[in-house]
Design a protein around this motif. Structure first.
Motif, PDB file in Angstrom:
ATOM      1  N   UNK A 110      19.651  21.496  47.232  1.00 25.38           N
ATOM      2  CA  UNK A 110      20.180  20.778  45.866  1.00 25.38           C
ATOM      3  C   UNK A 110      20.156  19.482  47.195  1.00 25.38           C
ATOM      4  N   UNK A 111      20.014  18.366  46.939  1.00 23.97           N
ATOM      5  CA  UNK A 111      20.682  17.591  47.630  1.00 23.97           C
ATOM      6  C   UNK A 111      22.112  16.276  47.827  1.00 23.97           C
ATOM      7  N   UNK A 112      22.069  16.123  47.834  1.00 24.69           N
ATOM      8  CA  UNK A 112      23.502  15.158  47.613  1.00 24.69           C
ATOM      9  C   UNK A 112      23.540  14.725  47.120  1.00 24.69           C
ATOM     10  N   UNK A 113      24.745  15.076  46.085  1.00 25.33           N
ATOM     11  CA  UNK A 113      24.626  14.905  44.735  1.00 25.33           C
ATOM     12  C   UNK A 113      26.393  14.193  44.531  1.00 25.33           C
ATOM     13  N   UNK A 114      27.276  12.947  45.211  1.00 25.84           N
ATOM     14  CA  UNK A 114      27.982  12.681  44.973  1.00 25.84           C
ATOM     15  C   UNK A 114      28.864  11.602  44.743  1.00 25.84           C
ATOM     16  N   UNK A 115      29.807  10.983  44.111  1.00 26.15           N
ATOM     17  CA  UNK A 115      30.144   9.843  44.094  1.00 26.15           C
ATOM     18  C   UNK A 115      31.658  10.027  43.028  1.00 26.15           C
ATOM     19  N   UNK A 116      31.589   9.442  42.155  1.00 26.23           N
ATOM     20  CA  UNK A 116      32.735   9.204  41.415  1.00 26.23           C
ATOM     21  C   UNK A 116      32.555   9.841  40.717  1.00 26.23           C
TER      22      UNK A 116
ATOM     23  N   UNK B 195      37.874  10.401  40.095  1.00 23.40           N
ATOM     24  CA  UNK B 195      37.815  10.812  41.108  1.00 23.40           C
ATOM     25  C   UNK B 195      36.582  11.145  42.129  1.00 23.40           C
ATOM     26  N   UNK B 196      36.779  11.499  43.147  1.00 21.84           N
ATOM     27  CA  UNK B 196      35.631  11.927  43.937  1.00 21.84           C
ATOM     28  C   UNK B 196      35.451  13.312  43.719  1.00 21.84           C
ATOM     29  N   UNK B 197      33.754  13.259  43.075  1.00 24.50           N
ATOM     30  CA  UNK B 197      33.499  13.920  43.202  1.00 24.50           C
ATOM     31  C   UNK B 197      31.955  15.284  44.006  1.00 24.50           C
ATOM     32  N   UNK B 198      31.689  16.425  44.402  1.00 20.35           N
ATOM     33  CA  UNK B 198      31.079  16.270  45.205  1.00 20.35           C
ATOM     34  C   UNK B 198      30.790  17.604  45.572  1.00 20.35           C
ATOM     35  N   UNK B 199      29.207  17.590  44.954  1.00 17.59           N
ATOM     36  CA  UNK B 199      28.799  19.591  44.899  1.00 17.59           C
ATOM     37  C   UNK B 199      28.891  20.254  45.515  1.00 17.59           C
ATOM     38  N   UNK B 200      28.637  19.825  46.962  1.00 20.46           N
ATOM     39  CA  UNK B 200      28.986  20.699  47.824  1.00 20.46           C
ATOM     40  C   UNK B 200      29.943  21.387  48.367  1.00 20.46           C
ATOM     41  N   UNK B 201      31.285  20.540  47.295  1.00 25.80           N
ATOM     42  CA  UNK B 201      32.302  21.190  47.847  1.00 25.80           C
ATOM     43  C   UNK B 201      32.573  22.817  46.916  1.00 25.80           C
ATOM     44  N   UNK B 202      31.239  22.576  46.020  1.00 29.46           N
ATOM     45  CA  UNK B 202      30.889  24.146  45.159  1.00 29.46           C
ATOM     46  C   UNK B 202      30.528  25.249  45.851  1.00 29.46           C
TER      47      UNK B 202
ATOM     48  N   UNK C 286      21.457   9.440  41.010  1.00 27.56           N
ATOM     49  CA  UNK C 286      21.786  10.795  41.086  1.00 27.56           C
ATOM     50  C   UNK C 286      21.003  11.543  41.152  1.00 27.56           C
ATOM     51  N   UNK C 287      19.996  11.034  39.768  1.00 27.80           N
ATOM     52  CA  UNK C 287      18.593  11.127  39.836  1.00 27.80           C
ATOM     53  C   UNK C 287      17.117  11.197  40.405  1.00 27.80           C
ATOM     54  N   UNK C 288      17.620   9.985  40.950  1.00 32.76           N
ATOM     55  CA  UNK C 288      16.227  10.229  42.254  1.00 32.76           C
ATOM     56  C   UNK C 288      16.696  10.616  43.253  1.00 32.76           C
ATOM     57  N   UNK C 289      17.230  11.426  43.874  1.00 36.93           N
ATOM     58  CA  UNK C 289      17.847  12.196  45.074  1.00 36.93           C
ATOM     59  C   UNK C 289      16.724  13.662  45.118  1.00 36.93           C
ATOM     60  N   UNK C 290      16.904  14.218  43.898  1.00 36.94           N
ATOM     61  CA  UNK C 290      16.347  15.298  43.630  1.00 36.94           C
ATOM     62  C   UNK C 290      14.607  15.198  44.400  1.00 36.94           C
TER      63      UNK C 290
END
Length: 205
Positions: free
Chosen positions: A65-71, A76-83, A155-159
């Motif tokens: 999965x690409x870098x999906x992160x932001x506000x 609040x900051x949200x980052x898919x990598x944290x999961x 965010x969707x353009x990052x895939x």
């Protein structure tokens, strides 16, 4: 009710614009009822189209999965990598989207009932001009998980090209415990369909 998709001619035109204008400008050009990202289903795409509308990929063929992160919608900051290490269910939605409204109770229920099984639901809210619109939707439908606020669809353009990427709203993407794209649905999901998408990933070791 089917998801709202981008007509083929618009997708082709967008592909032509991406190299010249860049992702940020392309995001502005995205249709208000379709989703961003490069198209999937190329000759290099190794996914199996399911009869229930859920496309799946064998573990050996899955892409990260690409870098999906932001506000988030609540600032609040949200980052898919944290999961990473959890099964992640990523739902792309908008408060204005009728199919998103229809499937929201199903997502809330399954998210609550699979949390203890190592499943994390996340959202990407798109095409809402104000965060208050997204927050009102979350409160009304008792959404128990956070969502990124992505009004321009960046965010969707990052895939990656050829992956099971978003191409409609709503889109749901399931990510395995190793952070790889495992399944995708381009239509609203019933509770049963959502469980069929998630359960095999819960069972994977």
């Amino acid at each position: 009710m089917s998801a709202c998709r981008v007509p083929r001619r618009r997708v082709t035109r967008r592909r032509m614009l991406l190299p010249a204008a860049g992702a940020a400008v392309a995001a502005v050009l995205l249709s208000a009822c379709g989703s961003g990202g490069t198209s999937g289903g190329s000759e290099q795409t190794k996914f199996v189209q399911g009869k229930d509308g859920v496309d799946t990929v064998k573990p050996a063929d899955r892409q990260p999965v690409p870098d999906i992160s932001g506000e988030s919608t609540k600032g609040k900051h949200l980052d898919i990598a944290d999961y990473k290490g959890k099964v992640v269910v990523l739902n792309i939605w908008g408060s204005w989207c009728a199919p998103c409204i229809a499937e929201a109770p199903n997502f809330a229920k399954v998210a609550n009932e699979t949390k203890d099984k190592g499943v994390q639901f996340l959202g990407i809210n798109t095409r809402d001009s104000k965060k208050t619109q997204a927050v009102s939707f979350e409160e009304q439908h008792k959404v128990p998980y956070p969502s990124l606020y992505d009004p321009m669809g960046k965010q969707m353009l990052r895939f990656p090209k050829g992956s099971l990427n978003p191409q409609a709203i709503p889109t749901t993407i399931a990510i395995d415990r190793k952070g790889r794209i495992a399944a995708r649905a381009l239509t609203p999901l019933s509770e049963t369909e959502l469980r069929k998408m998630v359960d095999p990933l819960i069972a994977e070791k």
